[in-house]
Every structure is written in structure tokens, then in C-alpha cells.
Design a protein around this motif. Structure first.
Motif, mmCIF file in Angstrom:
data_model
loop_
_atom_site.group_PDB
_atom_site.id
_atom_site.type_symbol
_atom_site.label_atom_id
_atom_site.label_comp_id
_atom_site.label_asym_id
_atom_site.label_seq_id
_atom_site.Cartn_x
_atom_site.Cartn_y
_atom_site.Cartn_z
ATOM 1 N N LYS A 1 16.234 -12.596 -32.155
ATOM 2 C CA LYS A 1 15.713 -12.852 -34.149
ATOM 3 C C LYS A 1 14.192 -14.164 -34.483
ATOM 4 C CE LYS A 1 20.990 -12.445 -34.664
ATOM 5 N NZ LYS A 1 21.938 -12.423 -35.562
ATOM 6 N N HIS B 1 19.170 -3.736 -38.511
ATOM 7 C CA HIS B 1 20.162 -4.788 -38.052
ATOM 8 C C HIS B 1 20.543 -5.063 -40.039
ATOM 9 C CE1 HIS B 1 21.626 -8.672 -37.343
ATOM 10 N NE2 HIS B 1 21.347 -8.555 -36.422
ATOM 11 N N LEU C 1 24.872 -5.648 -28.168
ATOM 12 C CA LEU C 1 23.799 -5.783 -27.824
ATOM 13 C C LEU C 1 23.960 -7.768 -28.729
ATOM 14 C CD1 LEU C 1 21.311 -6.028 -30.118
ATOM 15 C CD2 LEU C 1 21.819 -5.494 -32.094
ATOM 16 N N GLY D 1 23.030 -11.391 -29.831
ATOM 17 C CA GLY D 1 22.276 -12.387 -30.899
ATOM 18 C C GLY D 1 22.201 -13.907 -29.894
ATOM 19 N N GLY D 2 23.125 -15.052 -30.579
ATOM 20 C CA GLY D 2 22.627 -16.028 -30.157
ATOM 21 C C GLY D 2 23.077 -16.670 -27.960
ATOM 22 N N GLU E 1 28.520 -3.063 -35.242
ATOM 23 C CA GLU E 1 28.224 -4.504 -35.449
ATOM 24 C C GLU E 1 29.086 -5.430 -36.942
ATOM 25 O OE1 GLU E 1 25.157 -6.621 -32.601
ATOM 26 O OE2 GLU E 1 24.156 -6.298 -35.060
ATOM 27 N N GLY F 1 28.159 -8.681 -32.094
ATOM 28 C CA GLY F 1 29.427 -9.379 -32.733
ATOM 29 C C GLY F 1 29.761 -10.805 -32.355
ATOM 30 N N SER F 2 29.353 -11.517 -31.724
ATOM 31 C CA SER F 2 29.671 -13.002 -30.993
ATOM 32 C C SER F 2 29.939 -12.882 -29.932
ATOM 33 C CB SER F 2 30.634 -13.714 -31.912
ATOM 34 O OG SER F 2 30.263 -14.170 -33.210
ATOM 35 N N GLY G 1 27.631 -13.975 -35.520
ATOM 36 C CA GLY G 1 27.144 -15.651 -35.424
ATOM 37 C C GLY G 1 27.870 -16.455 -36.308
HETATM 38 C C1 PEP Z 1 23.200 -10.013 -33.804
HETATM 39 O O1 PEP Z 1 22.722 -10.852 -34.407
HETATM 40 O O2 PEP Z 1 22.887 -8.602 -33.204
HETATM 41 C C2 PEP Z 1 24.822 -10.473 -33.375
HETATM 42 C C3 PEP Z 1 25.832 -9.721 -32.645
HETATM 43 O O3 PEP Z 1 24.326 -11.505 -33.234
HETATM 44 P P1 PEP Z 1 25.833 -12.904 -32.559
HETATM 45 O O4 PEP Z 1 25.603 -12.379 -31.160
HETATM 46 O O5 PEP Z 1 24.874 -14.465 -32.638
HETATM 47 O O6 PEP Z 1 26.755 -12.417 -32.797
#
Ligand code: PEP
Length: 249
Positions: A11, A93, A228, A230-231, A163, A208-209, A169
């Protein structure tokens, strides 16, 4: 056999100092069974791809413009991303859909441009919490699948990421049964539209998390071909155990 994919979406995070995370990841996973992808901010793409050249990591972008070139100040074309070292682009996204008012037809147009330029696309879709609570998840996903994915895809150049927006997040993760239901539904819809040969080669990611603590359970679900992230993709120490869990799945 679908090759598993661990994709990290940085991101709007990361400056030159964070390239060290990519070097650490590349060193730790030289023999990875899974494909590893990092989508850094566009500013780091070229340097990241250069640093990790010949290593186990492939690179992606987080968006592209639907036109090849022209008067679009601030935008970046698919060909430019390819030139900078990307092999993938993440499209649709939920943050882009929300922050930039992107709709399925925009995602589809961008996907067409990306595929024409020779990039692979990761097309994201997911429901809001209210939509899940109203039992509309499969309708929402069915609509996004039909609207966002162009007709001329192959099993190799399309990846679909499920997602749920309420899981991104937030630390909240759907149950195994909920993930399984949506991934099976996506696979069946892809089969109806593209036929079994193509549909069975398309990788389906959950996002997602995803964390080191829940990755193994998620990767054990049929029709989940990776994640996929993110954090937890920002630091090699967090992303590495997720890659290891995928390799072991
Ligand atoms: C994302 O933004 O694609 C995602 C899955 O974020 P996170 O892993 O932080 O929930």
C-alpha cells in the motif's frame, strides 16, 4: 497443479530504507516452493526489482491506468510498470474502489490494459460487513466477478483475490466455512464462464488480516491457493512465516 502465491501489498508504505526487508526476504526464501510477490509503492518498484533480480521474489504494482499513454497527470500506465520491473498489477482493491470511486467497469478496463501490456492481474473483490450480514455475499462476489474480469484471460495471467472488506486491516477473519464457501463459489463461476481448463489454473487468494498465527489454517482450505497480505507483508519477520506456512500447505 496451481503454484501457490504469497503476495504482499505494501500500500502507501515504504521508502528506500525498507528495501532491506526485500533483501532479507529474498535471502530467506531462495528455495521457496511458492511464488512470492511484493507490490511496493510505485516509487520503490524499479529499485526493488533491481535489488532482488534473479532471486525468488517477483514484483507487482498496486494500480495502473486504463490508457496506454497520454495526458493523465499523476497516472502510470501498465507498460511503464512492466518497464519498471513489475510482472503483476493488483486491480480493484477495495481501498481503490472506495478512495477513487473505482467500479467494476473501471477495474475491467484497467485489467484489459494490463493484460495487453503483458502484465498478470490480481483482481480483488469482497463484501462489506452489512452485505454479509444481509446474506448477500455471493451475489456481491458474483457481480464483481462478472463485471471486473475481462473475457480474454488465461489461467496464467489472472489471479482472483477474495478480500472481505470488513477483514482488511481489522484483525477480523472469516471462518473457515465462510472462506471455503466463497472460494468454491468463485471457482464454480470461473468454470461456468471460462471452462474447466482455464478455471482450474486460475489461482484464488484469500486476503484480510492474514498473520503468521492464522496462515496455516487458511492455507489448508481447498481452493485457497495463497494469500494477499497487507500489514503482515511489510516486515520480512512477519511475512516469512506466512510464506513458510504456504510452502508447507
Ligand atoms: C489488503 O489490503 O489487501 C489486506 C489484506 O490487508 P491486511 O492483510 O492488512 O488485512
Amino acid at each position: 497443479m496451481r503454484r501457490k502465491l504469497a503476495a504482499g501489498n505494501w500500500k502507501m508504505n515504504g521508502t528506500s530504507a525498507d528495501l532491506a526487508q526485500i533483501e532479507a526476504l529474498a535471502t530467506a526464501h531462495t528455495g521457496a516452493l511458492s511464488e512470492i510477490l511484493i507490490a511496493p509503492p510505485t516509487t520503490l518498484l524499479h529499485r526493488a526489482a533491481d535489488i532482488a533480480k534473479n532471486g525468488p521474489i517477483t514484483f507487482g504494482a498496486q494500480d495502473c491506468h486504463k490508457r496506454e499513454s497520454g495526458a493523465h497527470t499523476g497516472d502510470v500506465s501498465a507498460a511503464m510498470l512492466l518497464d519498471a520491473g513489475a510482472t503483476y498489477v493488483i486491480l480493484g482493491h477495495s481501498e481503490r474502489r472506495a478512495d477513487h470511486d473505482e467500479h467494476d467497469e473501471d477495474v475491467r478496463a484497467k485489467a484489459r490494459a494490463a493484460l495487453a501490456a503483458g502484465l498478470r492481474v490480481i483482481i480483488c473483490m469482497g463484501e462489506e460487513l452489512e452485505e454479509r450480514e444481509a446474506d448477500n455475499t455471493l451475489d456481491i462476489i458474483g457481480g464483481q466477478l462478472a463485471g471486473s474480469i475481462p473475457d480474454d484471460v488465461s489461467g496464467e495471467n489472472l489471479v482472483v483475490a477474495y478480500e472481505p472488506i470488513w477483514a482488511i486491516g481489522t484483525g477480523k477473519v472469516p471462518s473457515v466455512a465462510q472462506i471455503s464457501e466463497v472460494h468454491n463459489f468463485i471457482r464454480a463461476r470461473l468454470e461456468q464462464r471460462f471452462g474447466p481448463k482455464i478455471a482450474r489454473a486460475i489461482r484464488l487468494l484469500y486476503g484480510g488480516s492474514v498473520k503468521p498465527t492464522n496462515a496455516a489454517e487458511i492455507f489448508a482450505i481447498a481452493n485457497v491457493d495463497g494469500a494477499l497480505v497487507g500489514g503482515a507483508s511489510l516486515k520480512a519477520d512477519d511475512f516469512s512465516p506466512i510464506i513458510n506456512a504456504l510452502d508447507a500447505s
